[in-house]
Motif scaffolding. Sequence first.
Motif, PDB file in Angstrom:
ATOM      1  N   PRO A  83       0.828  -1.221   0.000  1.00 23.55           N
ATOM      2  CA  PRO A  83       0.000   0.000   0.000  1.00 23.55           C
ATOM      3  C   PRO A  83       0.860   1.268   0.000  1.00 23.55           C
ATOM      4  O   PRO A  83       1.846   1.343   0.733  1.00 23.55           O
ATOM      5  CB  PRO A  83      -0.787  -0.103   1.317  1.00 23.55           C
ATOM      6  N   VAL A  84       0.505   2.217  -0.867  1.00 24.47           N
ATOM      7  CA  VAL A  84       1.189   3.523  -0.856  1.00 24.47           C
ATOM      8  C   VAL A  84       0.124   4.602  -0.946  1.00 24.47           C
ATOM      9  O   VAL A  84      -0.228   5.054  -2.029  1.00 24.47           O
ATOM     10  CB  VAL A  84       2.170   3.759  -2.041  1.00 24.47           C
ATOM     11  N   ASP A  85      -0.378   4.973   0.195  1.00 19.31           N
ATOM     12  CA  ASP A  85      -1.437   5.978   0.196  1.00 19.31           C
ATOM     13  C   ASP A  85      -0.832   7.360   0.379  1.00 19.31           C
ATOM     14  O   ASP A  85      -0.906   7.969   1.439  1.00 19.31           O
ATOM     15  CB  ASP A  85      -2.454   5.642   1.287  1.00 19.31           C
ATOM     16  N   VAL A  86      -0.215   7.864  -0.692  1.00 20.28           N
ATOM     17  CA  VAL A  86       0.450   9.163  -0.587  1.00 20.28           C
ATOM     18  C   VAL A  86      -0.528  10.277  -0.229  1.00 20.28           C
ATOM     19  O   VAL A  86      -0.226  11.151   0.567  1.00 20.28           O
ATOM     20  CB  VAL A  86       1.202   9.546  -1.894  1.00 20.28           C
ATOM     21  N   ARG A  87      -1.714  10.218  -0.824  1.00 23.25           N
ATOM     22  CA  ARG A  87      -2.684  11.311  -0.597  1.00 23.25           C
ATOM     23  C   ARG A  87      -3.089  11.405   0.871  1.00 23.25           C
ATOM     24  O   ARG A  87      -3.170  12.498   1.422  1.00 23.25           O
ATOM     25  CB  ARG A  87      -3.922  11.091  -1.442  1.00 23.25           C
ATOM     26  N   ALA A  88      -3.337  10.219   1.487  1.00 22.25           N
ATOM     27  CA  ALA A  88      -3.737  10.222   2.895  1.00 22.25           C
ATOM     28  C   ALA A  88      -2.636  10.810   3.763  1.00 22.25           C
ATOM     29  O   ALA A  88      -2.894  11.349   4.849  1.00 22.25           O
ATOM     30  CB  ALA A  88      -4.066   8.804   3.347  1.00 22.25           C
ATOM     31  N   ALA A  89      -1.394  10.722   3.297  1.00 22.96           N
ATOM     32  CA  ALA A  89      -0.266  11.281   4.051  1.00 22.96           C
ATOM     33  C   ALA A  89      -0.067  12.759   3.722  1.00 22.96           C
ATOM     34  O   ALA A  89       0.900  13.373   4.186  1.00 22.96           O
ATOM     35  CB  ALA A  89       0.999  10.490   3.734  1.00 22.96           C
ATOM     36  N   GLY A  90      -0.969  13.313   2.891  1.00 27.55           N
ATOM     37  CA  GLY A  90      -0.850  14.736   2.530  1.00 27.55           C
ATOM     38  C   GLY A  90       0.271  14.980   1.529  1.00 27.55           C
ATOM     39  O   GLY A  90       0.833  16.079   1.464  1.00 27.55           O
ATOM     40  N   LEU A  91       0.589  13.948   0.750  1.00 23.62           N
ATOM     41  CA  LEU A  91       1.709  14.055  -0.195  1.00 23.62           C
ATOM     42  C   LEU A  91       1.250  13.798  -1.625  1.00 23.62           C
ATOM     43  O   LEU A  91       0.153  13.303  -1.855  1.00 23.62           O
ATOM     44  CB  LEU A  91       2.783  13.017   0.168  1.00 23.62           C
ATOM     45  N   GLU A  92       2.133  14.117  -2.564  1.00 26.58           N
ATOM     46  CA  GLU A  92       1.889  13.786  -3.968  1.00 26.58           C
ATOM     47  C   GLU A  92       3.175  13.273  -4.583  1.00 26.58           C
ATOM     48  O   GLU A  92       4.256  13.698  -4.175  1.00 26.58           O
ATOM     49  CB  GLU A  92       1.446  15.026  -4.761  1.00 26.58           C
ATOM     50  N   VAL A  93       3.034  12.386  -5.553  1.00 27.59           N
ATOM     51  CA  VAL A  93       4.200  12.004  -6.362  1.00 27.59           C
ATOM     52  C   VAL A  93       4.081  12.783  -7.675  1.00 27.59           C
ATOM     53  O   VAL A  93       3.170  12.553  -8.464  1.00 27.59           O
ATOM     54  CB  VAL A  93       4.229  10.488  -6.651  1.00 27.59           C
ATOM     55  N   LEU A  94       4.982  13.746  -7.860  1.00 34.36           N
ATOM     56  CA  LEU A  94       4.984  14.512  -9.108  1.00 34.36           C
ATOM     57  C   LEU A  94       5.865  13.786 -10.108  1.00 34.36           C
ATOM     58  O   LEU A  94       6.923  13.255  -9.759  1.00 34.36           O
ATOM     59  CB  LEU A  94       5.551  15.911  -8.894  1.00 34.36           C
ATOM     60  N   VAL A  95       5.439  13.778 -11.343  1.00 32.64           N
ATOM     61  CA  VAL A  95       6.240  13.189 -12.418  1.00 32.64           C
ATOM     62  C   VAL A  95       6.577  14.306 -13.387  1.00 32.64           C
ATOM     63  O   VAL A  95       5.676  15.004 -13.861  1.00 32.64           O
ATOM     64  CB  VAL A  95       5.457  12.075 -13.156  1.00 32.64           C
ATOM     65  N   VAL A  96       7.861  14.499 -13.638  1.00 38.06           N
ATOM     66  CA  VAL A  96       8.288  15.565 -14.552  1.00 38.06           C
ATOM     67  C   VAL A  96       8.988  14.940 -15.755  1.00 38.06           C
ATOM     68  O   VAL A  96       9.993  14.250 -15.609  1.00 38.06           O
ATOM     69  CB  VAL A  96       9.251  16.549 -13.852  1.00 38.06           C
ATOM     70  N   ASP A  97       8.409  15.172 -16.921  1.00 39.67           N
ATOM     71  CA  ASP A  97       8.995  14.671 -18.176  1.00 39.67           C
ATOM     72  C   ASP A  97       9.944  15.750 -18.700  1.00 39.67           C
ATOM     73  O   ASP A  97       9.509  16.835 -19.065  1.00 39.67           O
ATOM     74  CB  ASP A  97       7.842  14.409 -19.161  1.00 39.67           C
ATOM     75  N   THR A  98      11.239  15.434 -18.720  1.00 41.69           N
ATOM     76  CA  THR A  98      12.221  16.446 -19.155  1.00 41.69           C
ATOM     77  C   THR A  98      12.105  16.740 -20.650  1.00 41.69           C
ATOM     78  O   THR A  98      12.673  17.706 -21.132  1.00 41.69           O
ATOM     79  CB  THR A  98      13.668  15.955 -18.917  1.00 41.69           C
TER      80      THR A  98
END
Length: 372
Positions: A185-200
């Motif tokens: 489980p990786v509930d980033v949202r519940a932890a108040g976080l986001e995984v941003l993905v940046v395409d160079t």
Amino acid sequence: MEHTVVVRAPGRVNLIGEHTDYNAGLCLPVAIAASTTATATVLPAGPSRLTSAQQDQTWEGTASDAAPGLVSGWAAYAAGVLWALEQAGYAVPPLELHVDSTVPLGSGLSSSAALEAAVAVAAVTAAGLTLDDTLRRSLIAVCRQAETEVAGAPTGGLDQSAILLARPGRALLLDFADGSAVHVPVDVRAAGLEVLVVDTRVSHALTDGGYGSRRAQCEQAAGLLGLTTLREATLADAATLADEVLGRRATHVVSEIVRVEQAVEALRAGDWDRVGGLFTASHVSLRDDFEVSCAELDLVVDTALEAGALGARMTGGGFGGSAIALVPATRAEAVRRAVDTAFARAGLAAPGHLDGTPSAGAGPVDPVTPSR
Ligand code: GLA
């Protein structure tokens, strides 16, 4: 009977565990929302016809027309799957198949594996098979065979496994030594976080020499240590390698596998600062020891960290492609803006921004519907 199936196959982001799959190591990918959709209609007879919203080239033929050496361009990945399915003993009916994708090409987010999986799942679903776990695993091998043998890209299996096995809200702990896959489980949202993905937007291609040469160096290092793979090596072993470059390559692989184990522990404990720290340590190792980063990826990572990310790293094969950043949701917009500004200042084209929320693996999106 003529019928149509629609399937979706996502792109993937590897949270950590880079260049470890072909070393029998550990990886921790998630599927992302960006995806490839395949719409396939079973034809009464004749050759299959493959088209793409992103490509001009149309491919028409039977599975054997897509054997290694006969197809190039995007069709090598798509038609190559039809060939690999036939090799694996699947009877796929002639198909009119159209793909459309929101996974940016060459972004290091597995646009190729998403295409392969979309075609594979569409084909077996159109053939009337049910996509259970056994079939998913068999399609991983089919997609890999298409990519390595028909498209000529020596991929390690991470991408196809991630795309075919992922579940929403979960990362996938893949162990390439025993083939196991554990959903974490990786509930980033519940932890108040986001995984941003940046395409160079620096295009990354597995068919360029860099990826293959890293694989060869890893095999050479393992061989010199008298091991089958670097999975069995320790940091002390890596330090005994007389060749300085091979020593650093092995150091990356061994330390990265440990970082995956530590990241899973940290995720289970909800220790997000530690997860972030491991992301950044992974990037440093890929940049300095494995040497697969590039100036643009480093710029994303450095800028994201300065702007408040808990951690950031390149993701995927490297030499361009995308980076990820673990950020507090309240800082997400500021981090994206800081990266845009840094790119503009460096005279680079604006990067792309994608959502890294763990999403579902490949599968049908519509029930099989009768057409016309
Ligand atoms: C590419 C390959 C994968 C894996 C990664 C690096 O995405 O397709 O098999 O080796 O690079 O972790």
